[in-house]
Design a protein around this motif. Structure first.
Motif, mmCIF file in Angstrom:
data_model
loop_
_atom_site.group_PDB
_atom_site.id
_atom_site.type_symbol
_atom_site.label_atom_id
_atom_site.label_comp_id
_atom_site.label_asym_id
_atom_site.label_seq_id
_atom_site.Cartn_x
_atom_site.Cartn_y
_atom_site.Cartn_z
ATOM 1 N N PRO A 1 54.733 92.043 2.317
ATOM 2 C CA PRO A 1 55.561 93.140 2.835
ATOM 3 C C PRO A 1 57.062 92.837 2.760
ATOM 4 C CG PRO A 1 53.676 92.821 4.266
ATOM 5 C CD PRO A 1 53.655 91.686 3.268
ATOM 6 N N VAL B 1 51.274 98.935 6.026
ATOM 7 C CA VAL B 1 51.949 99.555 7.185
ATOM 8 C C VAL B 1 53.319 98.910 7.434
ATOM 9 C CG1 VAL B 1 51.773 100.111 9.645
ATOM 10 C CG2 VAL B 1 49.761 100.313 8.182
ATOM 11 N N PRO B 2 53.407 97.570 7.583
ATOM 12 C CA PRO B 2 54.751 97.001 7.762
ATOM 13 C C PRO B 2 55.665 97.243 6.565
ATOM 14 C CG PRO B 2 53.096 95.239 7.589
ATOM 15 C CD PRO B 2 52.360 96.532 7.738
ATOM 16 N N THR C 1 40.509 97.062 6.666
ATOM 17 C CA THR C 1 41.815 97.090 7.344
ATOM 18 C C THR C 1 42.542 95.766 7.120
ATOM 19 O OG1 THR C 1 40.838 98.502 9.039
ATOM 20 C CG2 THR C 1 42.972 97.510 9.550
ATOM 21 N N GLN C 2 41.779 94.664 7.224
ATOM 22 C CA GLN C 2 42.391 93.349 7.008
ATOM 23 C C GLN C 2 42.955 93.234 5.591
ATOM 24 O OE1 GLN C 2 42.977 90.741 9.145
ATOM 25 N NE2 GLN C 2 44.027 89.815 7.407
ATOM 26 N N TRP D 1 49.429 105.869 6.348
ATOM 27 C CA TRP D 1 48.333 104.934 6.063
ATOM 28 C C TRP D 1 46.993 105.541 6.489
ATOM 29 C CZ3 TRP D 1 45.110 102.058 9.426
ATOM 30 C CH2 TRP D 1 44.424 101.001 8.835
ATOM 31 N N LEU E 1 57.701 103.012 11.825
ATOM 32 C CA LEU E 1 56.365 102.433 11.995
ATOM 33 C C LEU E 1 55.348 103.531 12.277
ATOM 34 C CD1 LEU E 1 54.469 100.033 12.290
ATOM 35 C CD2 LEU E 1 55.281 99.715 14.613
ATOM 36 N N PHE F 1 46.103 96.410 5.611
ATOM 37 C CA PHE F 1 46.997 96.784 6.723
ATOM 38 C C PHE F 1 48.453 96.471 6.380
ATOM 39 C CE2 PHE F 1 49.026 93.211 8.748
ATOM 40 C CZ PHE F 1 48.359 92.136 8.186
ATOM 41 N N ASN F 2 48.682 95.512 5.453
ATOM 42 C CA ASN F 2 50.075 95.104 5.177
ATOM 43 C C ASN F 2 50.896 96.216 4.514
ATOM 44 O OD1 ASN F 2 48.931 94.920 2.644
ATOM 45 N ND2 ASN F 2 49.534 92.796 2.271
ATOM 46 N N ALA G 1 56.849 100.790 6.831
ATOM 47 C CA ALA G 1 57.749 100.905 7.984
ATOM 48 C C ALA G 1 59.134 100.355 7.631
ATOM 49 C CB ALA G 1 57.163 100.156 9.180
ATOM 50 N N LEU G 2 59.173 99.192 6.983
ATOM 51 C CA LEU G 2 60.463 98.608 6.580
ATOM 52 C C LEU G 2 61.179 99.543 5.603
ATOM 53 C CD1 LEU G 2 59.344 94.884 6.051
ATOM 54 C CD2 LEU G 2 60.896 95.709 7.825
ATOM 55 N N LEU H 1 52.242 104.463 9.895
ATOM 56 C CA LEU H 1 50.858 104.493 10.397
ATOM 57 C C LEU H 1 50.174 105.809 10.046
ATOM 58 C CD1 LEU H 1 50.742 102.921 13.973
ATOM 59 C CD2 LEU H 1 49.158 102.501 12.096
ATOM 60 N N THR I 1 48.898 88.491 1.954
ATOM 61 C CA THR I 1 48.809 89.480 3.038
ATOM 62 C C THR I 1 50.055 89.457 3.909
ATOM 63 O OG1 THR I 1 46.411 89.379 3.075
ATOM 64 C CG2 THR I 1 47.468 90.154 5.081
#
Lengths: 193, 172
Positions: free
Chosen positions: A171, A91-92, A84-85, A28, A21, A88-89, A95-96, A25, A167
């Motif tokens: 992910p 990021v997850p 960002t809205q 991103w 994560l 932002f997806n 991370a996954l 970040l 959204t």
């Protein structure tokens, strides 16, 4: 037939997730200025390609975007929307991906490229439908004169679909498709048979 | 094309196809006006009341007015979209799409809803304190941090459910 994967593999994945994560970040944050510019440019080009006269206003404003029309008076309503809205997806998803052991091994980075292209297309469409929603609902008499009831319903549905369903659902969906062998190992499904 | 066909024929591909259909279906039902009015809206109000109980337990003098939580220090509105429902639907779609027994699925749905709901209370309470102490961080905490955490939580929860419950018959 599902077979139980070793619990150790899932524990390993969960242990890697906080670091993944953090890495996601950082990636991103590094890419975001250029990505914001791309997103605004691509959305403006798409919107102007499908409207007549082409007057879509998609202007980056810090980490937000201003949406409106350039052929309306300067005091006409503009929508200020968080970029960002919109993305932002990533990021997850990243991370996954980074937490999955060996996710990018054996040339599977190509699948990451394809998945990122899908995300980019989804983000452009999300912003496009925010713009079309602004046209349809927020410009008073101009909205009423230029969009039918059917169009307003369709635009409202598409905006909700990209803003919420895509959204939050993309992910996991993109990760499960792009790295199906690793995810299947974690979940106990056979990826090929 | 060949790769897409192979993916569609695999259990993983079928799972993802079912997941997408269920996800879209569940969100469509949740967005339907009568469901929104009679279920989602009261549920959002319920989340506001739950969060107020947690904040009062922490010594905050909050009051609830509809979906607005307010105190002399800060106020937060829990909108439709901030009520944890998205994470619940992502998780529930994953549970229902997985080839498990209906008993395991039911258990997954119930445990998942409770777990996501508990996390959502933590989220609202933490956002309240971010608003009190660092209001300039509120948007980042709300949009970037917590939405990311909630999605990852739903995925990890789903993986644990698969290991602990969904595959139990295959183990035995």
């Amino acid at each position: 037939m599902p077979s139980r994967p070793p619990a150790a593999e899932l524990r390993r994945f969960v242990r890697r997730l906080p670091w993944a994560l953090l890495g996601a970040l950082v990636l991103w944050l590094l890419v975001r200025p250029a990505y914001d510019r791309f997103l605004c440019g691509a959305t403006r080009a798409l919107a102007r390609a499908v409207e007549s006269p082409p007057a879509a206003l998609v202007v980056r404003d810090g980490d937000h975007v201003l949406l409106g029309r350039s052929d309306l008076p300067p005091d006409a309503a503009k929508l200020r929307f968080s970029l960002t809205q919109v993305h932002f997806n990533l990021v997850p998803f990243l991370a996954l991906t980074l937490a999955l052991p060996g996710a990018l091994a054996g040339g599977r980075w190509r699948r990451l490229v394809v998945a990122l292209a899908v995300f980019a297309a989804a983000h452009v469409l999300a912003l496009f439908f925010q713009l079309r929603g602004h046209y349809a609902f927020s410009l008073g008499n101009w909205s009423l004169a230029n969009s039918s009831s059917l169009e307003r319903n369709l635009v409202g549905t598409a905006r909700l679909f990209f803003d919420i369903v895509v959204t939050f659902g993309l992910p996991f969906g993109a990760w499960a498709v792009a790295f199906r062998e690793g995810v299947a190992r974690l979940a106990g499904l056979s990826a090929s048979g | 094309m060949k790769a897409a066909k192979a993916l569609g024929a695999s259990p993983a591909g079928r799972f993802v196809a079912r997941y997408v259909v269920l996800l879209v279906g569940l969100f469509a039902v949740a967005a339907w006006q009568p469901v929104d009015d009679r279920l989602v809206d009261p549920y959002t109000t319920f989340v506001a009341h739950e969060s107020a109980v947690a904040l009062r337990a922490l010594g905050e003098q909050v009051r609830v007015d509809g979906q607005v939580l307010s105190s002399p220090r800060f106020a937060v509105t829990i909108y439709n979209g901030c009520n944890g429902l998205e994470a619940i639907l992502v998780f529930v779609a994953g549970v229902l799409a997985f080839p498990a027994s209906w008993r395991a699925r039911l258990l997954g749905v119930v445990l998942g809803v409770v777990a996501v709901q508990l996390l959502n209370i933590v989220r609202v309470v933490s956002l309240y304190y971010v608003g009190v102490w660092r209001p300039e961080w509120f948007t980042t905490a709300h949009v970037l941090v917590w939405q990311t955490v909630v999605i990852l939580f739903a995925v990890v929860l789903w993986l644990f459910w698969v290991q602990r419950h969904a595959l139990a018959p295959a183990r035995g």
